[in-house]
Design an enzyme around this catalytic site. Structure first.
Site, PDB file in Angstrom:
ATOM      1  CB  CYS A 157      -0.604   0.177   1.308  1.00 32.58           C
ATOM      2  SG  CYS A 157      -2.205   1.801   1.134  1.00 32.58           S
ATOM      3  CD  GLU A 185       1.999  -0.779   8.333  1.00 38.95           C
ATOM      4  OE1 GLU A 185       0.907  -1.225   8.104  1.00 38.95           O
ATOM      5  OE2 GLU A 185       2.339   0.549   8.690  1.00 38.95           O
TER       6      GLU A 185
HETATM    7  C1  LIG Z   1      -2.639  -4.299   4.949  1.00 39.94           C
HETATM    8  C2  LIG Z   1      -2.047  -2.895   5.777  1.00 39.94           C
HETATM    9  C3  LIG Z   1      -4.089  -3.227   6.630  1.00 39.94           C
HETATM   10  C4  LIG Z   1      -4.961  -3.762   6.199  1.00 39.94           C
HETATM   11  O1  LIG Z   1      -5.387  -4.425   7.343  1.00 39.94           O
HETATM   12  P1  LIG Z   1      -5.564  -5.779   7.489  1.00 39.94           P
HETATM   13  O2  LIG Z   1      -6.206  -6.267   8.819  1.00 39.94           O
HETATM   14  O3  LIG Z   1      -5.501  -6.680   6.552  1.00 39.94           O
HETATM   15  O4  LIG Z   1      -3.973  -5.465   8.671  1.00 39.94           O
HETATM   16  P2  LIG Z   1      -3.777  -4.890   9.955  1.00 39.94           P
HETATM   17  O5  LIG Z   1      -4.321  -3.947  10.542  1.00 39.94           O
HETATM   18  O6  LIG Z   1      -2.030  -4.132   9.890  1.00 39.94           O
HETATM   19  O7  LIG Z   1      -3.403  -5.997  10.742  1.00 39.94           O
HETATM   20  C5  LIG Z   1      -1.720  -2.383   6.570  1.00 39.94           C
HETATM   21  O8  LIG Z   1      -1.567  -1.159   6.166  1.00 39.94           O
HETATM   22  S1  SF4 Z   2      -5.269   0.880   6.255  1.00 37.90           S
HETATM   23 FE1  SF4 Z   2      -3.095  -0.108   5.183  1.00 37.90          FE
HETATM   24  S2  SF4 Z   2      -3.438  -0.556   3.347  1.00 37.90           S
HETATM   25 FE2  SF4 Z   2      -5.283   0.204   3.945  1.00 37.90          FE
HETATM   26  S3  SF4 Z   2      -5.270   2.531   3.637  1.00 37.90           S
HETATM   27 FE3  SF4 Z   2      -4.446   2.119   5.507  1.00 37.90          FE
HETATM   28  S4  SF4 Z   2      -1.956   1.635   5.284  1.00 37.90           S
HETATM   29 FE4  SF4 Z   2      -3.128   1.361   3.153  1.00 37.90          FE
END
Ligand SMILES: C/C(=C\COP(=O)(O)OP(=O)(O)O)CO
Ligand code: SF4
Length: 402
Positions: free
Chosen positions: A157, A187
Site C-alpha cells: 500500500c 508491516e
Molecule cells: C494491509 C494493511 C492493512 C489492512 O488491514 P489488515 O487487517 O490486513 O492489516 P493490519 O490491520 O495491519 O493487521 C496494512 O496497513
Molecule cells: S489500512 Fe493499510 S492498506 Fe489500508 S489504506 Fe491504510 S495503510 Fe493502506
C-alpha cells in the site's frame, strides 16, 4: 546496505511490477461478486441502519475494505490472470482476512513455507512470480527475490511506503526511528528493515519507559532485555536516543500514536530546550486516512445506545483489534469475530478477547428488542459482514418462535 538505492534500482528492473496488468475490468467484476454485498449496500443507503424484527443494526459510517486493501487484492487477482500457468508465490498473507487468503490458495497462489521462524525461499524458482502483500516485505526479502531473478509483483500500500520514506528521512538526519507498532507484525518488520537505528514501542506504557530513560537514565540491562526483539542490532540506549524521529505502523490506535509523538516532543524539548528541538526530534503524521476514518466512525458509533457491538475482522488484523479496543474503552459489550462461523448459536459466540485469547461467551444475544452496533476492519469483505448480520436476524427470529 543503501536501502534507498536498492529500492530505486529494483523499481527500474523489468522484473518488478507495482501497477496492474490491464485486467482491471475483468477483475473488478470478479471481486464484486466474491466480496461485495447487496444487503450492506442497502444499509449504507438507508443511513447505515436497518431494523428487522427485534433487531436494529447500526453500522459504522466507515468500515470494511480500505483503498489499499482493494488495490492489493485486485493486483493479486490480476497477477493470476496475467500469469495463468506460472508458479505464483506470496511472501505472507495478502491481507489479514482468512476468507481472502483462502481464495488465494484456491487460485493456486502458494505461501512461502516457514521453517521454525525463518522463511524458506529455496522453493522459489527464477521464473516464478512472487507477490509482495499489502504490508510490503522486508528489504532483505526483496533482495533475495531480486537476486533469484523472479518476477516481483509489489502490492505494498502506498501509505505503507510513505512510512518507509519517513524512516529513510530519519536515517538521513541520523535520528533513531521510534516506531509505534508491533514488532512481529509484517508491516513493522518491513518498515524497520528500511530504518537505520530503530526502537519499536507497542504502547504508551513502553513509550513512557523510554522517555523516562531519556530524561533520567535507568537500568541499561533492563532496557535492552525489554526491547531485545524490538530494536536495531547493537542498539545503545545511552547513545542512540539523542535524536529521535517518530513513525508508526499505519493501523495503530490513532490517539495513541499522537500521544506518543507529543510525549517524545516534550521529552526532547525538556532535555535539549526549545531552540534545539528540531535537531533532536522529527515527526510526520503516518496514520493512514482509512485507519483514521474507521476509528473516528467507531468513536461515533459507541456514543449510541447499543446493547452490544460485533467487530468483524481477521484475528491477526491489527486495525480490527484497535476498533474493538475503542468499544472496550467505552465500556460497550463487544465481540471480535472473524467469520459467521463464530456465531455458534443464539446462546453462544466464539470470539477473540483483546488479550488474544479465543473464548466462548454465553447468552450474548439479549432477549427482546436489541440494538447491535456493527463494524469491520479494513481487510474484511462486506460479504462476511452480511453473513454475520443475517445470522443475528435468524437467531433472534428463531428465539421469538421458540
Ligand atoms: C494491509 C494493511 C492493512 C489492512 O488491514 P489488515 O487487517 O490486513 O492489516 P493490519 O490491520 O495491519 O493487521 C496494512 O496497513
Ligand atoms: S489500512 Fe493499510 S492498506 Fe489500508 S489504506 Fe491504510 S495503510 Fe493502506
Amino acid at each position: 546496505m543503501d536501502t534507498k538505492a536498492f529500492k530505486r534500482s529494483l523499481q527500474h528492473s523489468e522484473n518488478y511490477h507495482r501497477k496492474g496488468f490491464g485486467h482491471q475490468a475483468e477483475v473488478a467484476t470478479q471481486l464484486e461478486s466474491e466480496y461485495q454485498s447487496q444487503l450492506i449496500q442497502e444499509i449504507r443507503n438507508s443511513n447505515y441502519t436497518l431494523t428487522r424484527g427485534d433487531v436494529t443494526i447500526y453500522l459504522a459510517q466507515a468500515f470494511g475494505f480500505c483503498w489499499g486493501v482493494e488495490r492489493a487484492v485486485a493486483m493479486a487477482y490480476e497477477t493470476r490472470t496475467h500469469f495463468p500457468t506460472e508458479r505464483i508465490w506470496i511472501t505472507n498473507e495478502i491481507i489479514h482476512n482468512p476468507s481472502v487468503n483462502q481464495r488465494m490458495r484456491e487460485m493456486d497462489v502458494e505461501f512461502i513455507p516457514v521453517e521454525g521462524s525463518k522463511k524458506d525461499f529455496s522453493v522459489v524458482g527464477s521464473g516464478d512470480v512472487v507477490i509482495l502483500p499489502a504490508f510490503g516485505a522486508s528489504v532483505q526479502e526483496m533482495q533475495i527475490l531480486n537476486d533469484k531473478g523472479c518476477k516481483i509483483v509489489d502490492t505494498t500500500c502506498p501509505w505503507v511506503s510513505k512510512v518507509w520514506n519517513t524512516v529513510e528521512k530519519h536515517k538521513k538526519g541520523e535520528h533513531t526511528s521510534i516506531i509505534h507498532g508491533k514488532y512481529k507484525h509484517e508491516e513493522t518488520v518491513a518498515t524497520s528493515s528500511f530504518a537505520g537505528k530503530y526502537l519499536i514501542v507497542l504502547n504508551m506504557g513502553e513509550a513512557e519507559y523510554v522517555a523516562d530513560y531519556i530524561l533520567n537514565g535507568g537500568n541499561r540491562e533492563e532496557f535492552l532485555a525489554k526491547f531485545s526483539k524490538a530494536c536495531s542490532s547493537g542498539f545503545d540506549p545511552d547513545k542512540d536516543l539523542e535524536r529521535v524521529g517518530i513513525a508508526n505502523q499505519t493501523t495503530m490506535l490513532k490517539s495513541e500514536t499522537e500521544q506518543i509523538g507529543k510525549l517524545f516532543e516534550h521529552t526532547m524539548m525538556k532535555k535539549y530546550g526549545p531552540a534545539e528541538l528540531n535537531r533532536h526530534f522529527q515527526s510526520f503524521n503516518t496514520i493512514c486516512d482509512a485507519t483514521q476514518e474507521r476509528q473516528d466512525a467507531m468513536l461515533e458509533l459507541v456514543e449510541q445506545k447499543l446493547d452490544l457491538m460485533i467487530v468483524i475482522g481477521g484475528f491477526n488484523s491489527s486495525n480490527t483489534t484497535q476498533l474493538q479496543q475503542i468499544a472496550d474503552q467505552r465500556g460497550v459489550v463487544s465481540y471480535h469475530i472473524d467469520s459467521v462461523a463464530r456465531l455458534l448459536s443464539g446462546n453462544k459466540i466464539e470470539h477473540r478477547e483483546l488479550n488474544g485469547q479465543i473464548a466462548i461467551a454465553e447468552n450474548w444475544l439479549p432477549d427482546g428488542k436489541i440494538v447491535v452496533g456493527i463494524t469491520s476492519g479494513a481487510s474484511t469483505p462486506d460479504k462476511v459482514v452480511e453473513d454475520a448480520i443475517e445470522k443475528i436476524f435468524e437467531f433472534k427470529a428463531t428465539a421469538v418462535v421458540a
